[in-house]
Design an enzyme around this catalytic site. Structure first.
Site, PDB file in Angstrom:
ATOM      1  N   VAL A 100      36.614  47.521  38.222  1.00  0.00           N
ATOM      2  CA  VAL A 100      35.543  46.655  38.722  1.00  0.00           C
ATOM      3  C   VAL A 100      35.439  46.769  40.242  1.00  0.00           C
ATOM      4  O   VAL A 100      34.489  47.348  40.776  1.00  0.00           O
ATOM      5  CB  VAL A 100      35.786  45.176  38.306  1.00  0.00           C
ATOM      6  N   CYS A 101      36.415  46.207  40.924  1.00  0.00           N
ATOM      7  CA  CYS A 101      36.320  46.033  42.375  1.00  0.00           C
ATOM      8  C   CYS A 101      36.479  47.333  43.151  1.00  0.00           C
ATOM      9  O   CYS A 101      36.125  47.395  44.331  1.00  0.00           O
ATOM     10  CB  CYS A 101      37.361  45.020  42.836  1.00  0.00           C
ATOM     11  N   VAL A 102      37.000  48.359  42.496  1.00  0.00           N
ATOM     12  CA  VAL A 102      37.062  49.688  43.123  1.00  0.00           C
ATOM     13  C   VAL A 102      35.894  50.546  42.656  1.00  0.00           C
ATOM     14  O   VAL A 102      35.166  51.126  43.470  1.00  0.00           O
ATOM     15  CB  VAL A 102      38.402  50.389  42.821  1.00  0.00           C
TER      16      VAL A 102
END
Length: 209
Positions: free
Chosen positions: A124-126
């Site tokens: 997600v955040c990467v």
């Protein structure tokens, strides 16, 4: 040759240099660490801490972001904060940091087109900002051993997705050596000091297993 190798143009060099790269640390918060299932937490913290020390030692522009701290989530973990003295946090509500105008403005303000990304979680955040930045024309590098997904499958699937799109995977150690490039250049002692701590930490982890 036994002498120090000449420094190539640090801005136009095809490899990463302290003068052509910017690094983003995304969501290294207690709740995010707690959800990681793709690697041991102690190893992850050791690698993330080294990454922060490398960024500071080489003077890379740093973008440090958190998610939802204003609504109760914890801030960046202590070890990384200590490795990034004086760096402020950009808090968001968006899962994709690239969609946050403050985050994106901070990356663009560096004036650099080689973007190094590390964060939690991989899938997600990467992956989301990495794919968006790639579409915006950045050369995007993901630090594979300083990130983690909620499972091995989640992490590996996200890595394949990013690599297939053109994102370049690197490791913390490879980044450190790529920035230094020659042990005879100024500043090599700082890297030796950082790496001694890194290998000591990993040696202790292996001994405890």
């Amino acid at each position: 040759m036994s002498g120090v190798t000449p420094i190539r143009d640090p801005k136009s060099d095809a490899l990463l240099t302290p003068d052509n790269a910017v690094i983003a640390f995304i969501d290294y918060q207690p709740e995010q660490y707690a959800g990681v299932g793709s690697m041991p937490h102690e190893e992850l913290v050791a690698n993330v801490t080294l990454l922060g020390q490398v960024a500071t030692a080489f003077g890379l522009p740093v973008v440090l972001s958190t998610v939802y701290v204003q609504h109760g989530m914890g801030a960046t973990n202590r070890e990384l904060r200590e490795a990034l003295p004086g760096v402020g946090e950009i808090d968001r509500t968006s899962m994709n940091s690239w969609e946050d105008p403050d985050f994106r403005a901070a990356v663009e303000a560096s004036g650099r087109r080689k973007l190094i990304i590390a964060g939690l979680w991989t899938e997600v955040c990467v992956a989301f900002p990495a794919l968006d930045a790639l579409r915006e024309g950045f050369d995007v590098y993901v630090v594979a051993d300083a990130i983690g997904g909620v499972s091995t499958v989640a992490h590996e699937s996200a890595m394949r997705r990013m690599v297939q799109a053109g994102v370049i995977p690197i490791t913390v150690l490879s980044l450190a050596c790529e920035l230094q490039r020659d042990w005879g250049r100024p500043g090599a002692d700082r890297l030796r000091h950082i790496l001694r701590g890194y290998f000591a930490a990993h040696g202790a982890l292996r001994a405890s297993r």
